[in-house]
Design an enzyme around this catalytic site. Structure first.
Site, PDB file in Angstrom:
ATOM      1  N   CYS A  74       1.322  -1.398  -0.143  1.00 46.67           N
ATOM      2  CA  CYS A  74       0.359  -0.004  -0.258  1.00 46.67           C
ATOM      3  C   CYS A  74       1.122   1.244   0.023  1.00 46.67           C
ATOM      4  CB  CYS A  74      -1.231   0.076   1.011  1.00 46.67           C
ATOM      5  SG  CYS A  74      -2.215  -1.368   1.124  1.00 46.67           S
ATOM      6  N   ASP A  75       0.140   2.171  -0.740  1.00 46.19           N
ATOM      7  CA  ASP A  75       0.966   3.620  -0.576  1.00 46.19           C
ATOM      8  C   ASP A  75       0.164   4.658   0.158  1.00 46.19           C
ATOM      9  OD1 ASP A  75       3.515   5.103  -0.661  1.00 46.19           O
ATOM     10  OD2 ASP A  75       2.287   5.996  -1.743  1.00 46.19           O
ATOM     11  N   SER A  76       0.505   5.552   0.779  1.00 47.75           N
ATOM     12  CA  SER A  76      -0.705   6.884   0.406  1.00 47.75           C
ATOM     13  C   SER A  76      -0.347   8.215   0.908  1.00 47.75           C
ATOM     14  CB  SER A  76      -1.293   6.450   2.314  1.00 47.75           C
ATOM     15  OG  SER A  76      -2.255   5.207   2.382  1.00 47.75           O
ATOM     16  N   GLY A 111      -3.295   3.771  -2.785  1.00 45.75           N
ATOM     17  CA  GLY A 111      -2.536   3.155  -3.686  1.00 45.75           C
ATOM     18  C   GLY A 111      -2.735   1.167  -3.090  1.00 45.75           C
TER      19      GLY A 111
END
Length: 209
Positions: A74-76, A111
């Protein structure tokens, strides 16, 4: 089947644990700045998805390939007025971010990438992004000074949390709250299904009781 979280985020881990999954945690070693620099004028959604995929791929490549495994990356990032920002890193940057956010809204993009592997090879993958609108209140100067002094906003996307001290200064969210914390449960369930895995496969005994 193994469930591996490719993230050092305690918030993502807490979300999964509260939802009945006890993942293995393997932190990726990707250079996020280098990945971002390699992309040609990406949209915010393309950027966070590419970073999530890079994390999942890097961790999957380091695991023992014999066992059926899913790796979730994940990436924020927060989009404010069309400008995408990540972790502020310093008090000065975090203060500026809050001056921009206070009393307004931002879009928190997370994501997600799920990589399924087995017998030494990737057998399926799925990616997606969840966008949630966050409505911010206006902390007083005293409150903002105290919040910045805790160090919490320095290491999180957008310089705020929903599930920590930053939650005092969030009026509400329009969309998926778990995604704002760091990992969307509905989207992760969907992506797991796309690689042929039901989320209930990973529920522990506490969740089943």
């Amino acid at each position: 089947m193994r469930f591996v979280l490719a993230s050092a985020s305690p918030a993502r881990l807490a979300v999964l644990r509260a939802a009945g999954i006890e993942p293995e945690v393997v932190v990726s070693g990707v250079d996020e700045d280098a990945i971002a620099a390699s992309l040609s004028d990406p949209t915010p959604a393309e950027l966070v998805t590419a970073l999530a995929a890079a994390k999942a791929d890097e961790v999957a490549s380091r695991l023992d390939g014999a066992e059926d495994t899913v790796v979730v990356g994940c990436d924020s990032m927060l989009s404010i007025g069309g400008r995408v920002v990540g972790k502020p890193g310093t008090v000065e940057v975090a203060r500026t971010r809050w001056k921009d956010m206070a009393g307004g809204t931002g879009e928190l993009l997370t994501g997600h990438a799920v990589v399924r592997s087995g017998d030494g090879a990737v057998v399926a993958r799925a990616e997606g992004t969840r966008v949630t609108t966050v409505r911010f209140s206006t902390p007083s100067d005293t409150e903002l000074d105290a919040y910045l002094a805790t160090g919490e906003p320095l290491a999180v996307a957008g310089a705020f949390t929903l599930d920590g001290l930053g939650g005092w200064f969030v009026e509400g969210v329009d969309g998926d709250p778990s995604s704002v914390i760091g990992i969307s449960l509905p989207l992760t369930r969907q992506l797991l299904a796309e690689v042929g895995v039901g989320v209930v496969t990973f529920w522990g005994e506490r969740a089943r009781s």
